[in-house]
Design a protein around this motif. Sequence first.
Motif, PDB file in Angstrom:
ATOM      1  N   SER A  33      48.024 -19.957  11.231  1.00 23.09           N
ATOM      2  CA  SER A  33      48.824 -19.909  12.244  1.00 23.09           C
ATOM      3  C   SER A  33      48.619 -19.479  13.695  1.00 23.09           C
ATOM      4  O   SER A  33      47.096 -18.168  13.702  1.00 23.09           O
ATOM      5  CB  SER A  33      49.488 -18.151  11.629  1.00 23.09           C
ATOM      6  OG  SER A  33      50.358 -18.239  12.525  1.00 23.09           O
ATOM      7  N   LEU A  34      48.622 -19.815  14.454  1.00 26.17           N
ATOM      8  CA  LEU A  34      48.582 -19.260  15.882  1.00 26.17           C
ATOM      9  C   LEU A  34      48.307 -17.863  15.987  1.00 26.17           C
ATOM     10  O   LEU A  34      47.265 -17.225  16.669  1.00 26.17           O
ATOM     11  CB  LEU A  34      49.075 -19.858  16.793  1.00 26.17           C
ATOM     12  CG  LEU A  34      48.706 -21.964  16.583  1.00 26.17           C
ATOM     13  CD1 LEU A  34      48.950 -22.006  18.210  1.00 26.17           C
ATOM     14  CD2 LEU A  34      47.275 -21.842  16.783  1.00 26.17           C
TER      15      LEU A  34
ATOM     16  N   ARG B 167      35.356 -25.169   3.821  1.00 27.04           N
ATOM     17  CA  ARG B 167      33.948 -25.053   3.514  1.00 27.04           C
ATOM     18  C   ARG B 167      34.251 -25.871   2.515  1.00 27.04           C
ATOM     19  O   ARG B 167      33.193 -26.319   1.881  1.00 27.04           O
ATOM     20  CB  ARG B 167      33.752 -23.509   3.620  1.00 27.04           C
ATOM     21  CG  ARG B 167      32.480 -23.285   2.542  1.00 27.04           C
ATOM     22  CD  ARG B 167      32.835 -21.769   2.893  1.00 27.04           C
ATOM     23  NE  ARG B 167      32.493 -21.002   3.436  1.00 27.04           N
ATOM     24  CZ  ARG B 167      31.655 -20.666   4.717  1.00 27.04           C
ATOM     25  NH1 ARG B 167      30.147 -21.381   4.485  1.00 27.04           N
ATOM     26  NH2 ARG B 167      31.629 -19.343   5.532  1.00 27.04           N
ATOM     27  N   LEU B 168      34.837 -25.625   1.413  1.00 20.64           N
ATOM     28  CA  LEU B 168      34.217 -26.648   0.343  1.00 20.64           C
ATOM     29  C   LEU B 168      35.204 -27.864   0.074  1.00 20.64           C
ATOM     30  O   LEU B 168      33.880 -28.753  -0.094  1.00 20.64           O
ATOM     31  CB  LEU B 168      35.685 -26.078  -0.800  1.00 20.64           C
ATOM     32  CG  LEU B 168      35.293 -24.185  -1.293  1.00 20.64           C
ATOM     33  CD1 LEU B 168      35.818 -24.057  -2.307  1.00 20.64           C
ATOM     34  CD2 LEU B 168      33.799 -24.627  -1.387  1.00 20.64           C
TER      35      LEU B 168
ATOM     36  N   LEU C 256      39.128 -22.158  15.485  1.00 23.36           N
ATOM     37  CA  LEU C 256      37.950 -23.423  15.011  1.00 23.36           C
ATOM     38  C   LEU C 256      37.317 -22.543  13.726  1.00 23.36           C
ATOM     39  O   LEU C 256      36.913 -23.399  12.865  1.00 23.36           O
ATOM     40  CB  LEU C 256      37.696 -23.676  15.703  1.00 23.36           C
ATOM     41  CG  LEU C 256      38.149 -24.448  17.367  1.00 23.36           C
ATOM     42  CD1 LEU C 256      36.915 -25.403  18.163  1.00 23.36           C
ATOM     43  CD2 LEU C 256      38.906 -25.832  16.665  1.00 23.36           C
ATOM     44  N   ALA C 257      36.862 -20.733  14.193  1.00 20.98           N
ATOM     45  CA  ALA C 257      35.465 -20.623  12.995  1.00 20.98           C
ATOM     46  C   ALA C 257      36.752 -20.373  11.716  1.00 20.98           C
ATOM     47  O   ALA C 257      35.824 -20.435  10.714  1.00 20.98           O
ATOM     48  CB  ALA C 257      35.369 -19.390  13.311  1.00 20.98           C
ATOM     49  N   GLN C 258      38.478 -20.245  12.094  1.00 19.95           N
ATOM     50  CA  GLN C 258      38.684 -19.928  10.705  1.00 19.95           C
ATOM     51  C   GLN C 258      39.221 -21.157  10.142  1.00 19.95           C
ATOM     52  O   GLN C 258      38.862 -21.633   8.899  1.00 19.95           O
ATOM     53  CB  GLN C 258      40.000 -19.343  11.067  1.00 19.95           C
ATOM     54  CG  GLN C 258      40.753 -19.455   9.825  1.00 19.95           C
ATOM     55  CD  GLN C 258      40.823 -18.365   8.916  1.00 19.95           C
ATOM     56  OE1 GLN C 258      39.632 -17.366   9.188  1.00 19.95           O
ATOM     57  NE2 GLN C 258      39.994 -18.623   7.825  1.00 19.95           N
TER      58      GLN C 258
ATOM     59  N   ALA D  85      31.355 -18.312  17.504  1.00 18.32           N
ATOM     60  CA  ALA D  85      32.094 -18.320  16.553  1.00 18.32           C
ATOM     61  C   ALA D  85      31.801 -18.747  14.843  1.00 18.32           C
ATOM     62  O   ALA D  85      31.964 -18.826  13.749  1.00 18.32           O
ATOM     63  CB  ALA D  85      33.508 -17.602  16.675  1.00 18.32           C
ATOM     64  N   VAL D  86      31.877 -19.994  15.344  1.00 21.49           N
ATOM     65  CA  VAL D  86      32.397 -21.311  14.137  1.00 21.49           C
ATOM     66  C   VAL D  86      30.650 -21.273  14.263  1.00 21.49           C
ATOM     67  O   VAL D  86      30.824 -21.617  12.281  1.00 21.49           O
ATOM     68  CB  VAL D  86      32.819 -23.309  14.876  1.00 21.49           C
ATOM     69  CG1 VAL D  86      33.312 -23.150  15.520  1.00 21.49           C
ATOM     70  CG2 VAL D  86      31.413 -23.204  16.049  1.00 21.49           C
ATOM     71  N   PHE D  87      29.510 -20.698  14.334  1.00 20.42           N
ATOM     72  CA  PHE D  87      28.479 -20.652  13.624  1.00 20.42           C
ATOM     73  C   PHE D  87      28.386 -20.049  12.358  1.00 20.42           C
ATOM     74  O   PHE D  87      27.477 -20.232  11.128  1.00 20.42           O
ATOM     75  CB  PHE D  87      27.370 -20.371  14.535  1.00 20.42           C
ATOM     76  CG  PHE D  87      26.685 -21.270  15.273  1.00 20.42           C
ATOM     77  CD1 PHE D  87      27.460 -22.198  16.194  1.00 20.42           C
ATOM     78  CD2 PHE D  87      26.718 -20.487  16.964  1.00 20.42           C
ATOM     79  CE1 PHE D  87      26.573 -23.174  16.891  1.00 20.42           C
ATOM     80  CE2 PHE D  87      26.371 -21.766  18.029  1.00 20.42           C
ATOM     81  CZ  PHE D  87      26.357 -22.311  18.110  1.00 20.42           C
TER      82      PHE D  87
END
Length: 797
Positions: free
Chosen positions: A386-387, A420-421, A412-414, A440-442
């Motif tokens: 959700s934004l 992830r899976l 984007l990190a979320q 944050a994506v790292f």
Amino acid sequence: MPTAAHPDATPPADALTDEELRALDAHWRAANYLAAGQIYLMANPLLTEPLSAEHIKPRLLGHWGTSPGLNLVYTHINRVIKARGLDALCVWGPGHGGPAVLAGSWLEGSYGEIYPDVSRDAAGMERLFRRFSFPGGVPSHVAPEVPGSIHEGGELGYSLAHAYGAAFDNPDLLVACVIGDGEAETGPLAASWHSNKFLDPVHDGAVLPILHLNGYKIANPTVLSRLPEPELDALLRGYGHEPLHVTGDDPALVHRALAAALDEALDRIALAQRTAREEGATERVRWPVIVLRTPKGWTGPAEVDGRPVEGTWRAHQVPLATVRENPDHLRQLEQWLRSYRPEELFDADGRPVTEVLACVPEGGKRLGASPYANGGLRTRELPLPSLDAFAVPVDKPGSTQHEPTRVLGDFLAQVMEDTRLRRDFRVVGPDETASNRLQAVFDAGGKAWQAGTLPVDEHLDRHGRVMEILSEHLCQGWLEGYLLTGRHGLFSCYEAFVHIVDSMVNQHIKWLKTARELPWRAPVPSLNYLLTSHVWRQDHNGFSHQDPGFVDHVLNKSPAVVRVYLPPDANTLLSVADHVLRSRDYVNVVVAGKQPCFDWLSPDQARVHCARGAGIWDWAGTENGGEPDVVLACAGDVPTQEVLAAAQLLRRHLPRLAVRVVNVVDMTRLLPHDSHPHGMPDFEYDGLFTADKPVIFAYHGYPWLVHRLAYRRAGHRNLHVRGYQESGTTTTPFDMVVRNDLDRYRLVMDVIDRVPGLAVPAASVRQTMADARTRHHAWIRENGTDLPEVAEWSWNS
């Protein structure tokens, strides 16, 4: 290592049984016959009668030289797929290798399943021949129309990057990639050899490069083919590969050597994956590469008109060029075609005999039927959060500031965490992810890296999904391969340097346009660009970093495919990102700033505004429900700030002037509806911008683009656009807009100059604006910073 250096070389032991050899050779001869037939014939496909001029196409188009080698690879990849039960995809790099790949897909039956009129019989063979490079037919290269393809062969250099993109996060997939020796001379291909430092043997599939050296380009020898084998071997080992060489012109020996090389390569791949996945091995894999040297135009005419052809550049395209007019060429063509003994390869009805198909896999294992090559079939909806969890609160326009791309980075990190899976989302960029405030994506994805590490390194991850390498070509190619095989992604880049991939995006847009017209190709996730570190905030890096023209380039392309968005703040950027990541079959260009900028719209307002694509900001104007005297329009974050500052100045100095402020997020809204699906009908455009009032438009990029988009509108004669005028240097942020006449003071002067009746009563106001620009120039040269009234400006001040 497997090799067949000379016709009398000893073949590798036990590579093939005699029965397997006969079957492979039968398939290869059949494919060669079909490839040559596509170039020349429009009738008499099985040579059931003597060949005559009436059987020959009036225009001979196509490329024979590379086809025998591609047919050889197709034949042998079939064998290993069937023998090992592999899921495989092949990327065909040599530019005009269409005849070979069409031949292979027709023989296996996948072509006829998609195009039932091109059946696997004599009638279908005739249609296959006639359609090739013929009006209403198919191109001479491997194009979207060809089943099993994800790679447009019309432009060279991108095959290996596409292959790696397809392999990322597809752990069960083998991607064979045939690299032509002409293609191997290109810059993008040269960079692509380093992709093996990013291939994770645990979560990714394998890429098997097959460097096909047949000696010549169109008219010249190729560099790699003229290197002595030890030098070429050292080069490939330096890239981190273990070469397997196959060389020769005796078909039986080459078949045996190539079969042995493929078996050895696949055994090495299987071992590397098994030790990484089951035993936890972490040493970087030295993946195999096959170097295949065969003559150009192999099995074709050895000599034409007294000049050598086979093994020379003369075999590149059409070896016999005047078949209709020259009886000797016609006779030679018939001898060439009959040399494949088609009566042994096809039955009386034109169907391939059992021996020809003995090595061909079945069902979805066939190269032409691989679901990986029709990536939309494998695409899953991206789980987007959700934004509201990431949007910034905006109680009053312009009262707070955020860095839009940093806000997007959290979003984007979320997305990275939520995939992830399932591992079907990646972010690529040329060493600029953190610079573009997306770091944050790292924490959720890590930076893919298989090479050595040092204690000072940060965020490097053997299983990472953030891809960084200082090659825009490679980032583009990886992402294209990833998307075309059904996954999702984002390419972030400095705005000025995305031009490096201008030609690559051309090809991808053409691919998507054609694919959208093929009902059997399922829609794939869109190619999404985030262009930041943009022209107006490259004041510190200077002129070389200041170029907003990628938008112009993209908007020249098919309106069915391209979209361009210029969100003015953090919440609109979030809304746009949510939209483009959900979309299919588009190239979306999003231009947004990474520096702190004002928050103008609340989350709900941003959603509505982005859905409109362009709209009036009532709170910024002074028309109060009446008709405006002037429209201040803007597109882009810095132009929006300058327009709002100009509107504030007009409110203060000319309070009776009715000003309308219009913000444009979606640039294609400016086009007429019959020119673009997002375009506004005339009545809507005129209602927004008026048909007869002056429109002062502050635009992010080159101003003539807005004129081009809106030139058919009734009010175009009243449209005055300010934008980047190729005036840049190392200076202050506000000086960039002043140098290009996009600043607030110039915009106020434009209003005074263009609203009828204002020139005399507002002369003193205009003089005040001009004086402010003069003060600006003196101030920055003395202090090195912007005027306090600019640096400390806010909408609510």
